[in-house]
Design an enzyme around this catalytic site. Sequence first.
Site, PDB file in Angstrom:
ATOM      1  N   SER A 147      -4.457  -4.650  12.803  1.00 41.19           N
ATOM      2  CA  SER A 147      -4.709  -3.203  12.761  1.00 41.19           C
ATOM      3  C   SER A 147      -5.397  -2.627  13.980  1.00 41.19           C
ATOM      4  CB  SER A 147      -5.561  -2.845  11.539  1.00 41.19           C
ATOM      5  OG  SER A 147      -4.762  -2.819  10.439  1.00 41.19           O
ATOM      6  N   SER A 148      -4.965  -3.055  15.160  1.00 42.05           N
ATOM      7  CA  SER A 148      -5.561  -2.459  16.368  1.00 42.05           C
ATOM      8  C   SER A 148      -5.214  -0.973  16.444  1.00 42.05           C
ATOM      9  CB  SER A 148      -5.064  -3.184  17.617  1.00 42.05           C
ATOM     10  OG  SER A 148      -3.672  -2.990  17.802  1.00 42.05           O
ATOM     11  N   ASP A 157       0.847  -1.219   0.000  1.00 38.97           N
ATOM     12  CA  ASP A 157       0.000   0.000   0.000  1.00 38.97           C
ATOM     13  C   ASP A 157       0.869   1.251   0.000  1.00 38.97           C
ATOM     14  OD1 ASP A 157       0.780  -0.458   2.683  1.00 38.97           O
ATOM     15  OD2 ASP A 157      -1.159   0.098   3.536  1.00 38.97           O
ATOM     16  N   ASP A 179      -5.205   0.213   6.246  1.00 42.22           N
ATOM     17  CA  ASP A 179      -5.949  -0.133   7.471  1.00 42.22           C
ATOM     18  C   ASP A 179      -7.065   0.872   7.745  1.00 42.22           C
ATOM     19  OD1 ASP A 179      -3.831  -1.847   7.487  1.00 42.22           O
ATOM     20  OD2 ASP A 179      -2.777  -0.858   9.123  1.00 42.22           O
TER      21      ASP A 179
HETATM   22  N1  LIG Z   1      -7.621  -1.883  23.089  1.00 43.53           N
HETATM   23  C1  LIG Z   1      -6.655  -0.968  23.001  1.00 43.53           C
HETATM   24  N2  LIG Z   1      -6.645   0.070  23.843  1.00 43.53           N
HETATM   25  C2  LIG Z   1      -5.661   0.983  23.770  1.00 43.53           C
HETATM   26  N3  LIG Z   1      -4.658   0.959  22.909  1.00 43.53           N
HETATM   27  C3  LIG Z   1      -4.620  -0.053  22.044  1.00 43.53           C
HETATM   28  C4  LIG Z   1      -5.602  -1.070  22.034  1.00 43.53           C
HETATM   29  N4  LIG Z   1      -5.295  -1.950  21.060  1.00 43.53           N
HETATM   30  C5  LIG Z   1      -4.138  -1.495  20.494  1.00 43.53           C
HETATM   31  N5  LIG Z   1      -3.728  -0.359  21.079  1.00 43.53           N
HETATM   32  C6  LIG Z   1      -2.507   0.429  20.800  1.00 43.53           C
HETATM   33  O1  LIG Z   1      -1.991   0.046  19.531  1.00 43.53           O
HETATM   34  C7  LIG Z   1      -0.666  -0.514  19.695  1.00 43.53           C
HETATM   35  C8  LIG Z   1      -0.450  -1.626  18.688  1.00 43.53           C
HETATM   36  O2  LIG Z   1      -0.099  -1.045  17.449  1.00 43.53           O
HETATM   37  P1  LIG Z   1       0.755  -1.859  16.359  1.00 43.53           P
HETATM   38  O3  LIG Z   1       1.973  -2.399  17.010  1.00 43.53           O
HETATM   39  O4  LIG Z   1       0.922  -0.958  15.205  1.00 43.53           O
HETATM   40  O5  LIG Z   1      -0.152  -3.097  16.043  1.00 43.53           O
HETATM   41  P2  LIG Z   1      -1.356  -3.429  15.053  1.00 43.53           P
HETATM   42  O6  LIG Z   1      -0.735  -4.264  13.989  1.00 43.53           O
HETATM   43  O7  LIG Z   1      -2.329  -4.193  15.884  1.00 43.53           O
HETATM   44  O8  LIG Z   1      -1.894  -2.137  14.537  1.00 43.53           O
HETATM   45  C9  LIG Z   1      -0.636  -1.009  21.139  1.00 43.53           C
HETATM   46  O9  LIG Z   1       0.680  -1.090  21.643  1.00 43.53           O
HETATM   47  C10 LIG Z   1      -1.446   0.074  21.837  1.00 43.53           C
HETATM   48  O10 LIG Z   1      -0.649   1.212  22.085  1.00 43.53           O
HETATM   49  C1  LIG Z   2      -0.767   1.755  10.245  1.00 41.67           C
HETATM   50  C2  LIG Z   2       0.213   1.036   9.399  1.00 41.67           C
HETATM   51  O1  LIG Z   2       1.350   1.453   9.293  1.00 41.67           O
HETATM   52  N1  LIG Z   2      -0.227  -0.070   8.807  1.00 41.67           N
HETATM   53  C3  LIG Z   2       0.576  -0.862   7.884  1.00 41.67           C
HETATM   54  C4  LIG Z   2       0.911  -2.216   8.521  1.00 41.67           C
HETATM   55  O2  LIG Z   2      -0.277  -2.800   9.037  1.00 41.67           O
HETATM   56  P1  LIG Z   2      -0.474  -3.488  10.531  1.00 41.67           P
HETATM   57  O3  LIG Z   2       0.704  -3.181  11.354  1.00 41.67           O
HETATM   58  O4  LIG Z   2      -0.645  -4.918  10.285  1.00 41.67           O
HETATM   59  O5  LIG Z   2      -1.727  -2.847  11.036  1.00 41.67           O
HETATM   60  O6  LIG Z   2       1.523  -3.074   7.580  1.00 41.67           O
HETATM   61  C5  LIG Z   2       0.754  -3.324   6.400  1.00 41.67           C
HETATM   62  C6  LIG Z   2       1.531  -4.310   5.570  1.00 41.67           C
HETATM   63  O7  LIG Z   2       0.825  -4.673   4.429  1.00 41.67           O
HETATM   64  C7  LIG Z   2       0.430  -2.017   5.649  1.00 41.67           C
HETATM   65  O8  LIG Z   2       1.590  -1.454   5.072  1.00 41.67           O
HETATM   66  C8  LIG Z   2      -0.244  -1.037   6.599  1.00 41.67           C
HETATM   67  O9  LIG Z   2      -0.423   0.229   5.974  1.00 41.67           O
END
Ligand SMILES: Nc1ncnc2c1ncn2[C@@H]1O[C@H](COP(=O)(O)OP(=O)(O)O)[C@@H](O)[C@H]1O
Ligand SMILES: CC(=O)N[C@H]1[C@@H](OP(=O)(O)O)O[C@H](CO)[C@H](O)[C@@H]1O
Length: 459
Positions: free
Chosen positions: A144-145, A51, A189
């Site tokens: 994508s939390s 993306d 996401d």
């Molecule tokens: N339920 C939640 N409440 C608060 N913060 C959250 C929650 N879920 C996720 N997060 C935030 O998002 C972060 C995860 O982000 P990231 O590592 O980019 O993972 P993802 O791939 O799930 O997006 C967590 O460390 C936290 O700071």
């Molecule tokens: C917020 C963010 O940076 N999200 C990037 C990340 O997703 P996740 O960490 O899986 O949410 O990795 C994917 C790989 O396909 C995309 O590049 C996406 O844009």
Amino acid sequence: MAAHPPKTKILISENKRLQNLKEAFEKKYGEAPLFYAQAPGRVNLIGEHIDYCGYAVLPMAIEQSILAAVTVNDSKKIHLANTDPKYKDFTVSSEDIEIDKDNPQWYYYFLCGVKGIQEHLGKVPLSGMKCVVDGTIPASSGLSSSSALVCCAALLTMEANHKSLNKVALAEISAKCERYIGTEGGGMDQSISFLAEEGTAKLIEFHPLRASDVRLPEGALFVISNCCVEMNKAASSHFNIRVVECRIATKMLAKARGLEWGRLLKLSQVQTELEASLEEMLRLVAEVLHPEPYSREEVCKALGITTEQLCTDLLSPNTQHVTQFKLYQRARHVYGEAARVLRFKSVCDEAPSAPNGVQRLGDLMKQSHASCRDLYECSCPELDQLVETCLQSGAVGSRLTGAGWGGCAVSMVPTDKVESFLKSVRELYYTPDPRRAELENHSLFVTKPGGGAAIFLED
Ligand SMILES: Nc1ncnc2c1ncn2[C@@H]1O[C@H](COP(=O)(O)OP(=O)(O)O)[C@@H](O)[C@H]1O
Ligand SMILES: CC(=O)N[C@H]1[C@@H](OP(=O)(O)O)O[C@H](CO)[C@H](O)[C@@H]1O
């Protein structure tokens, strides 16, 4: 004109999660919520790490989401609390929102969404808000939390300030403002979190952002399994290193073909400028780039730039230390994966019962995983083991989903084999390891395309 996120009246007493959140809010702040906002996580079926190179991806929203309860006041203070005690309370003035990239706490993701809307509205003073956040998306697991949290915060900030925007605008603002946390993601996401519709996966295309329905084949279901290794994107540099490698590969390919390489940033732009097919781009990569990693010196020499220019113009703040760049492998992955997304979509567009449809999609998923593992190096041993286990257990295709380096696999499983598949993956991957066994309840589940972000009002 693109639609706005739905605003629905709902009987809170008939929804356990909303009821619990309402009670948590009342206990915390001594008043009832005014409204609720929800944004879903997603599973990406195919199209990984492309993306941000400008290429289309194929995700669907999942049932798991970030849900927040909100009241509004004129204090100009934003009070944040979370139903999960590991996420601590935080209060900030809406006139002074700073995001600390070096310390990616949960509330900074929330504040990315608030800040994105504030800037969109022209730095107007924002209402004060009290919020309690409740999340059901496993964090740092490729579902994508973080983006769901950013999207939820952006949506509730609009609502709290009596403004509204369409889904495309909200997705674009959320994709841009999540970058305040430091990761240079591409927008998949946030786009699916707003543009998802129940019952259909989506092909998400960029520049301009648009989403079209993808009808998934009959006779198969998608199962998510978490390898139980977490990887926080903002707290490590893995993700941005890949973004930077793709940016440098863009410049090298463009310069080699006599394009104005200085203004090109994405691998898709090189293809557009050359009016080439993806197959031709793969051949170009093999002609121009070599498989051995590039040193900084070699990159600077090839582009005719100084080390200072490399550091300021091409590297991000958290990749300043990187000395080697695998340009050939990363570019091959991107062009190959972009082609697989288009093939996946065209198989889905054939009649739902087309011959070998499920098998062909499964093969594309397997190829995608191999490319993520070998060329993009964004898997990890546990995730590879899980993907193998899923294939052995009856999946026709299985691959890592999301950023990788841990997190989830998505598998396509013939509907009549789902029960035996779940049993086998449980026995082979989760039960033998006490830590995985403890997490299994939230780590292995069938998923169906869910709806996008929404506002709820108590009926
Ligand atoms: N339920 C939640 N409440 C608060 N913060 C959250 C929650 N879920 C996720 N997060 C935030 O998002 C972060 C995860 O982000 P990231 O590592 O980019 O993972 P993802 O791939 O799930 O997006 C967590 O460390 C936290 O700071
Ligand atoms: C917020 C963010 O940076 N999200 C990037 C990340 O997703 P996740 O960490 O899986 O949410 O990795 C994917 C790989 O396909 C995309 O590049 C996406 O844009």
